[in-house]
Motif scaffolding. Structure first.
Motif, PDB file in Angstrom:
ATOM      1  N   THR A   1     -14.468  18.285  -7.431  1.00  0.00           N
ATOM      2  CA  THR A   1     -14.514  19.429  -8.346  1.00  0.00           C
ATOM      3  C   THR A   1     -13.152  20.128  -8.379  1.00  0.00           C
ATOM      4  O   THR A   1     -12.638  20.465  -9.451  1.00  0.00           O
ATOM      5  CB  THR A   1     -15.588  20.434  -7.882  1.00  0.00           C
ATOM      6  OG1 THR A   1     -16.835  19.752  -7.812  1.00  0.00           O
ATOM      7  CG2 THR A   1     -15.704  21.598  -8.840  1.00  0.00           C
ATOM      8  N   ILE A   2     -12.565  20.320  -7.201  1.00  0.00           N
ATOM      9  CA  ILE A   2     -11.272  21.005  -7.131  1.00  0.00           C
ATOM     10  C   ILE A   2     -10.187  20.137  -7.763  1.00  0.00           C
ATOM     11  O   ILE A   2      -9.339  20.630  -8.516  1.00  0.00           O
ATOM     12  CB  ILE A   2     -10.940  21.365  -5.660  1.00  0.00           C
ATOM     13  CG1 ILE A   2     -11.906  22.452  -5.186  1.00  0.00           C
ATOM     14  CG2 ILE A   2      -9.498  21.846  -5.529  1.00  0.00           C
ATOM     15  CD1 ILE A   2     -11.908  22.691  -3.700  1.00  0.00           C
TER      16      ILE A   2
ATOM     17  N   ASN B   1     -10.468  20.286 -11.518  1.00  0.00           N
ATOM     18  CA  ASN B   1      -9.991  21.561 -12.055  1.00  0.00           C
ATOM     19  C   ASN B   1      -8.469  21.635 -12.028  1.00  0.00           C
ATOM     20  O   ASN B   1      -7.852  22.211 -12.930  1.00  0.00           O
ATOM     21  CB  ASN B   1     -10.600  22.718 -11.271  1.00  0.00           C
ATOM     22  CG  ASN B   1     -10.299  24.044 -11.914  1.00  0.00           C
ATOM     23  OD1 ASN B   1     -10.512  24.214 -13.114  1.00  0.00           O
ATOM     24  ND2 ASN B   1      -9.761  24.973 -11.148  1.00  0.00           N
TER      25      ASN B   1
ATOM     26  N   ARG C   1      -7.287  19.730 -14.947  1.00  0.00           N
ATOM     27  CA  ARG C   1      -7.522  20.525 -16.156  1.00  0.00           C
ATOM     28  C   ARG C   1      -6.453  21.596 -16.302  1.00  0.00           C
ATOM     29  O   ARG C   1      -5.940  21.842 -17.389  1.00  0.00           O
ATOM     30  CB  ARG C   1      -8.912  21.161 -16.053  1.00  0.00           C
ATOM     31  CG  ARG C   1      -9.270  22.041 -17.216  1.00  0.00           C
ATOM     32  CD  ARG C   1     -10.760  22.270 -17.295  1.00  0.00           C
ATOM     33  NE  ARG C   1     -11.296  22.914 -16.095  1.00  0.00           N
ATOM     34  CZ  ARG C   1     -12.583  23.227 -15.950  1.00  0.00           C
ATOM     35  NH1 ARG C   1     -13.447  22.950 -16.910  1.00  0.00           N
ATOM     36  NH2 ARG C   1     -13.006  23.802 -14.847  1.00  0.00           N
ATOM     37  N   GLU C   2      -6.083  22.215 -15.188  1.00  0.00           N
ATOM     38  CA  GLU C   2      -5.038  23.241 -15.237  1.00  0.00           C
ATOM     39  C   GLU C   2      -3.723  22.642 -15.735  1.00  0.00           C
ATOM     40  O   GLU C   2      -3.053  23.208 -16.596  1.00  0.00           O
ATOM     41  CB  GLU C   2      -4.822  23.852 -13.848  1.00  0.00           C
ATOM     42  CG  GLU C   2      -3.642  24.811 -13.827  1.00  0.00           C
ATOM     43  CD  GLU C   2      -3.451  25.523 -12.493  1.00  0.00           C
ATOM     44  OE1 GLU C   2      -4.102  25.146 -11.513  1.00  0.00           O
ATOM     45  OE2 GLU C   2      -2.644  26.464 -12.470  1.00  0.00           O
TER      46      GLU C   2
ATOM     47  N   ARG D   1      -3.922  22.009 -19.434  1.00  0.00           N
ATOM     48  CA  ARG D   1      -3.890  23.238 -20.236  1.00  0.00           C
ATOM     49  C   ARG D   1      -2.554  23.959 -20.124  1.00  0.00           C
ATOM     50  O   ARG D   1      -2.176  24.699 -21.016  1.00  0.00           O
ATOM     51  CB  ARG D   1      -5.016  24.175 -19.811  1.00  0.00           C
ATOM     52  CG  ARG D   1      -6.343  23.539 -20.106  1.00  0.00           C
ATOM     53  CD  ARG D   1      -7.414  24.536 -20.388  1.00  0.00           C
ATOM     54  NE  ARG D   1      -8.639  23.804 -20.682  1.00  0.00           N
ATOM     55  CZ  ARG D   1      -9.853  24.299 -20.534  1.00  0.00           C
ATOM     56  NH1 ARG D   1     -10.009  25.532 -20.120  1.00  0.00           N
ATOM     57  NH2 ARG D   1     -10.900  23.581 -20.823  1.00  0.00           N
ATOM     58  N   ASP D   2      -1.860  23.751 -19.027  1.00  0.00           N
ATOM     59  CA  ASP D   2      -0.532  24.343 -18.899  1.00  0.00           C
ATOM     60  C   ASP D   2       0.523  23.452 -19.554  1.00  0.00           C
ATOM     61  O   ASP D   2       1.713  23.632 -19.343  1.00  0.00           O
ATOM     62  CB  ASP D   2      -0.183  24.589 -17.423  1.00  0.00           C
ATOM     63  CG  ASP D   2      -0.878  25.828 -16.882  1.00  0.00           C
ATOM     64  OD1 ASP D   2      -1.433  26.583 -17.704  1.00  0.00           O
ATOM     65  OD2 ASP D   2      -0.878  26.041 -15.658  1.00  0.00           O
TER      66      ASP D   2
ATOM     67  N   GLU E   1      -1.905  29.818  -5.525  1.00  0.00           N
ATOM     68  CA  GLU E   1      -3.284  30.313  -5.442  1.00  0.00           C
ATOM     69  C   GLU E   1      -3.419  31.418  -4.398  1.00  0.00           C
ATOM     70  O   GLU E   1      -4.259  32.296  -4.518  1.00  0.00           O
ATOM     71  CB  GLU E   1      -4.242  29.173  -5.112  1.00  0.00           C
ATOM     72  CG  GLU E   1      -4.231  28.112  -6.180  1.00  0.00           C
ATOM     73  CD  GLU E   1      -5.616  27.778  -6.691  1.00  0.00           C
ATOM     74  OE1 GLU E   1      -6.595  28.391  -6.228  1.00  0.00           O
ATOM     75  OE2 GLU E   1      -5.714  26.913  -7.556  1.00  0.00           O
TER      76      GLU E   1
ATOM     77  N   THR F   1      -6.295  33.715  -6.410  1.00  0.00           N
ATOM     78  CA  THR F   1      -7.399  32.968  -7.022  1.00  0.00           C
ATOM     79  C   THR F   1      -8.172  32.213  -5.945  1.00  0.00           C
ATOM     80  O   THR F   1      -9.301  31.796  -6.167  1.00  0.00           O
ATOM     81  CB  THR F   1      -6.875  31.947  -8.038  1.00  0.00           C
ATOM     82  OG1 THR F   1      -5.745  31.280  -7.484  1.00  0.00           O
ATOM     83  CG2 THR F   1      -6.439  32.625  -9.322  1.00  0.00           C
TER      84      THR F   1
END
Ligand SMILES: Nc1ncnc2c1ncn2[C@@H]1O[C@H](COP(=O)(O)OP(=O)(O)OP(=O)(O)O)[C@@H](O)[C@H]1O
Ligand SMILES: [Mg+2]
Lengths: 258, 313
Positions: A7-8, A11, A14-15, A18-19, A78, A83
């Protein structure tokens, strides 16, 4: 693999997407297109060499830059942005977080490299009009480049666990460059005497051997690579990365978040 | 079984660069929060509230002591499937939408995917964020982040909810909504442990509170019991201006409206004030006891006001 790690990792990927990390592919594509059109016009025999050299060197450099710049911020950013608080408030072990972040960046680099490799092969097809058996070495060279990224990412992560982002970046680049000349370093160690020899030998073998992971020259000349080397390099890179990630985990496990 | 047991947790920080000195952020004490309680953790700025919560969540490590959460060892990572946590001034991955964020946390908490799909919109509704469900968090205001923060703390339906200043950054409506959420959590049988320095919130919500000051536990109890320890005050109202200087001299705050003067003063001074009014031959209108608030408690026991933040009510 453990589902929280996955999961991590997902993500983290995905980051990166998106970045707009993958936007570097656009520059890479322009470089490859421009390069191959240019060599296509000037020479006949060395086109293949130029395209492979240019392409693989670019794949390697783009990737190393991404591995270092994202790698140093993977965990430290992080912590800085806090976060991490709400993640560690879950049943997530600290090591799972580190390993998940690490795999997330490795996945990003693999996808990025895969797309770039398609570009190199296309350029090769464009100048040579066909792909041959000798071009398999190009694939091996790309595989070795990915192994380099795995090691560089792990080192960036390790350095960022005990130093500032800037220092981590400098250290990671320095190790990458020194590691690229690992064979020379080992040669130098072998030539020195006494205590210097012991020290230099230890230092030389502690540095990651990026020279062994670089077969771009062989690929450019379509020379085959020994199967043994593929096996050895795989084991070497994975063990090296494992040690670096384990070091990062050990440091992070004890850390008080600010 | 207590939901939270703090067993002598202590946190010291090293401060200073050249000459290192120790700063004690939290001194050891014992505290038990019972299951099903709404428990307020109060104290002025820098009292050590956030330090305690971060210790409990394993974000920082204590210099001594330990704790138990839901009857289990606090360092057992799996106990966190049953705990929700809202940090102070929360910040989240701003490239995710509210829905994606909650899904991410749901997955990390080991939620079943089908249960999660139903739960996410439900929780967003509960914090009033349905309209922003598919907006990236980078476009959120502070109050919206706070609401998402509360949503992520309850997404996995935890038994124990730990909130660090849940009302901060919220408008009056938002604060009311969060109060309602906290109440409804209690109705569902959950335990809520929250820190705040907004005393009115603690007064209306909490079954019990603990008061912390400079890292030391100063009191634990029901709000009414704490405020009862504070010397009571009375409000005296009379007609006429002549007695005012004498009453003011007793330490009362006087306010004049039309022909009436209102003074609030400690109970002990009531007789003297009444004498002054009688001597001036002015007409007494009323004498009413004023209920002491937590604020009075803070002022008297800690010698300082707990709020730097202006209350918006
Ligand atoms: N990393 C740190 N290094 C040094 N001192 C710290 C650190 N973190 C907190 N402190 C100190 O510990 C004390 C308690 O801080 P804490 O954040 O727990 O207070 P708080 O009760 O949450 O206050 P607030 O109401 O302002 O949020 C403060 O005096 C603070 O200066
Ligand atoms: Mg705080």
């Amino acid at each position: 693999m453990n589902s929280r790690v996955l999961t991590i990792a997902a993500n983290t990927f995905r980051e990166a997407v998106r970045d707009r990390v993958l936007y570097n592919l656009v520059f890479f594509a322009l470089l490859m297109a421009g390069g191959s059109i240019l060599v296509g016009q000037i020479s006949i025999d060395i086109e293949r060499q130029v395209v492979v050299n240019l392409g693989l060197t670019a794949v390697s450099l783009f990737g190393v830059v991404i591995a270092i710049f994202i790698g140093i911020g993977l965990v430290s950013k992080e912590i800085e942005k806090r976060t991490l608080y709400t993640v560690l408030a879950r049943p997530v072990r600290r090591w799972e977080f580190i390993v998940g972040k690490f795999f997330g960046l490795v996945i990003t680099l693999v996808v990025n490299t895969f797309l770039m490799s398609l570009g190199v092969l296309l350029a090769l097809l464009y100048v040579a009009h066909k792909l041959e058996r000798g071009d398999l070495t190009v694939v091996v060279a790309i595989y070795f480049i990915v192994l380099q990224f795995v090691v560089v990412t792990a080192l960036a992560l390790l350095f960022s666990s005990f130093s500032s982002p800037l220092l981590s970046a400098v250290l990671a680049f320095a190790v990458f460059i020194v590691g690229t000349f690992a064979e020379d370093l080992r040669g130098f160690a072998a030539m020195s005497q006494g205590v210097t020899r012991v020290g230099a030998t230890i230092a030389a073998y502690l540095m990651p051997n990026f020279a062994a992971l670089n077969v771009i020259a062989e690929a450019a000349h379509a020379k085959p690579v020994a199967g043994n080397l593929i096996l050895f390099n795989t084991v070497y890179a994975l063990l090296y990365a494992l040690a670096a990630v384990a070091g990062a985990v050990l440091i992070f496990e004890r850390r008080n978040l600010k | 079984m207590p939901a939270i047991e703090i067993l002598g947790l202590e946190k010291k920080y090293e401060v200073g660069f050249l000459r290192k000195t120790e700063k004690v952020a939290l001194k050891p004490f014992e505290l038990a929060v019972q299951e099903g309680e709404i428990f307020g953790y109060l104290g002025p700025n820098g009292a050590g509230k956030t330090t305690t919560l971060k210790l409990l969540m394993g974000l920082i490590f204590p210099t001594a002591g330990s704790a138990r959460l839901l009857g289990r060892h606090w360092r057992d990572p799996d106990v966190k499937t049953e705990i929700g946590f809202l940090p102070e001034q929360p910040y989240f991955y701003d490239y995710l939408t509210a829905t994606e964020l909650l899904e991410y946390y749901g997955e990390l908490s080991g939620m079943d995917p089908t249960a999660q799909r139903l739960r996410v919109p439900e929780v967003l509704e509960r914090v009033g964020m349905t309209a922003a469900a598919s907006t990236q968090l980078r476009k959120f205001s502070k109050g919206m982040l706070q609401r998402v923060g509360i949503a992520q703390a309850i997404i996995h339906d935890p038994k124990l909810v730990i909130l660090d200043e849940p009302m901060s950054g919220l408008d009056p409506m938002g604060r009311l909504e969060v109060r309602d959420i906290i109440h409804s959590l209690k109705d569902e049988g959950k335990t809520v442990f929250f820190s705040t320095h907004i005393l009115s919130d603690a007064e209306t919500l909490c079954d019990r509170v603990a008061v912390l000051n400079e890292g030391e536990l100063r009191a634990i109890g029901v709000v009414a019991d704490l405020t009862a320890q504070v010397g009571g005050k009375v409000e005296v109202v009379w007609q006429g201006e002549k007695a005012k200087p004498a009453v003011e001299a007793l330490g009362a705050e006087c306010r004049t409206t039309a022909s009436l003067v209102r003074a609030v003063l400690p109970e002990a001074k009531l007789d003297a004030a009444l004498d002054a009014i009688r001597q001036a031959r002015e007409r007494l209108v009323s004498v009413t006891p004023v209920r002491a608030t937590l604020e009075d408690y803070f002022l008297q026991k800690l010698g300082r006001k707990p709020l730097e933040e202006v209350e918006t009510r």
